[in-house]
Design an enzyme around this catalytic site. Structure first.
Site, mmCIF file in Angstrom:
data_model
loop_
_atom_site.group_PDB
_atom_site.id
_atom_site.type_symbol
_atom_site.label_atom_id
_atom_site.label_comp_id
_atom_site.label_asym_id
_atom_site.label_seq_id
_atom_site.Cartn_x
_atom_site.Cartn_y
_atom_site.Cartn_z
ATOM 1 N N HIS A 127 80.912 66.871 20.458
ATOM 2 C CA HIS A 127 81.354 68.243 20.234
ATOM 3 C C HIS A 127 80.588 68.931 19.107
ATOM 4 O O HIS A 127 80.968 70.023 18.693
ATOM 5 C CB HIS A 127 82.854 68.274 19.932
ATOM 6 C CG HIS A 127 83.703 67.884 21.102
ATOM 7 N ND1 HIS A 127 85.053 67.655 21.013
ATOM 8 C CD2 HIS A 127 83.385 67.681 22.412
ATOM 9 C CE1 HIS A 127 85.537 67.319 22.197
ATOM 10 N NE2 HIS A 127 84.533 67.328 23.062
ATOM 11 N N CYS A 135 71.768 80.029 15.286
ATOM 12 C CA CYS A 135 71.794 81.442 15.639
ATOM 13 C C CYS A 135 72.060 81.613 17.128
ATOM 14 O O CYS A 135 71.528 80.870 17.955
ATOM 15 C CB CYS A 135 70.474 82.102 15.257
ATOM 16 S SG CYS A 135 70.405 83.865 15.665
ATOM 17 N N THR A 199 93.242 60.286 22.178
ATOM 18 C CA THR A 199 94.165 60.250 23.311
ATOM 19 C C THR A 199 93.429 60.076 24.636
ATOM 20 O O THR A 199 94.053 59.831 25.661
ATOM 21 C CB THR A 199 94.998 61.537 23.370
ATOM 22 O OG1 THR A 199 94.111 62.664 23.388
ATOM 23 C CG2 THR A 199 95.925 61.642 22.161
#
EC number: 2.3.1.286
Length: 260
Positions: A127, A135, A199
């Site tokens: 992630h 930018c 999880t």
């Protein structure tokens, strides 16, 4: 007694394995005092933002494109609540195992950068990380320790566009390079898969555990609660990340103190 026997079995697997995949989620960073943004006690548990949005809407790729000021407001709020956190024993001991083994890879959902701070090098940050800005309009990127003193939204010094954290927001695609690295690593083979503090609701996080269980590769879960992979792993440790890693390290290195 049962937990002790499970710890002994998992420690034996860790000691023998030379190629290990650790999969980590928010639970490993909870031991560093980081809050979650959802869930019981999270920053946005059961409430909307001041603009009447869910946190998923505020932190979406669409919102970053249309109203970067709103997305940045809540990204900065989360970062401020996490600022100053340091790697805990679980982060550090995973990095220590990397020094002993032929291959240790960490696949993490976390964007806090604590694995890198602890010294893990073979790291797949699926992630992204809040400590890298990029930018929207050009290729410029920069590293930042935190967001203190940043003008929000930050302006790109190269083209004047809006900079954003190099993280995957809601509704955005996962980075192709990270997915390819994970696929190549699994194709090369692993001896052990250890899921810690996640999880496992995302298919790309549960997937390596499912693949390993199907192919007979030993699997371990470290999590106090039940998750999407709890029923398929070979070994379960219902413990926090730091507690479990302390115990496992001690069983393998009885004469070396574990990281505090």
């Amino acid at each position: 007694m049962f937990q002790d026997s499970e710890l002994d079995l998992v420690a034996s697997l860790l000691e023998q394995a030379q190629r290990i995949l650790f999969i980590t989620g928010a639970g490993i960073s909870a031991d560093s005092g980081l809050p979650t943004y959802r869930g019981i006690g999270g920053l946005y548990h059961d409430r909307l933002t001041a603009e009447g949005l869910t946190i998923e809407e505020a932190l979406s790729g669409e919102m970053m494109a249309l109203r970067p000021d709103i997305s940045w407001k809540y990204i900065a709020e989360i970062e401020a609540n996490c600022r100053g956190a340091r790697p805990n024993a679980a982060h550090r001991l995973i990095a220590a195992f990397e020094q002993e083994k032929a291959m240790v890879c960490v696949l993490t959902q976390n964007v806090d950068g604590l694995h890198a701070d602890a010294g893990s090098h073979n790291l797949i940050e699926m992630h992204g990380t809040v400590h890298r800005l990029r930018c929207n309009d050009c290729t410029h990127a920069r590293q930042v320790a935190d967001y203190a003193g940043l003008q929000l939204p930050p302006e790109c010094p190269r083209c004047g566009g809006v900079m954003r954290p190099d993280i995957v927001l809601f509704g955005e695609q996962l980075p192709v390079r990270a997915i390819e690295r994970l696929e190549h690593m699994l194709q090369a083979g692993v001896d052990l898969v250890v899921s810690i503090g996640t999880t496992s609701v995302f298919p790309y996080i549960a997937g390596p555990v499912v693949w390993a269980a199907r192919d007979g590769v030993p699997t371990v879960e470290i999590n106090p609660g039940d998750t999407e992979v709890s029923r398929i792993v070979r070994h379960r440790l219902r413990m926090t990340a730091s507690e479990a890693m302390h115990e496992l390290w001690y069983r393998i290195h009885p004469h070396e103190p574990a990281e505090d």
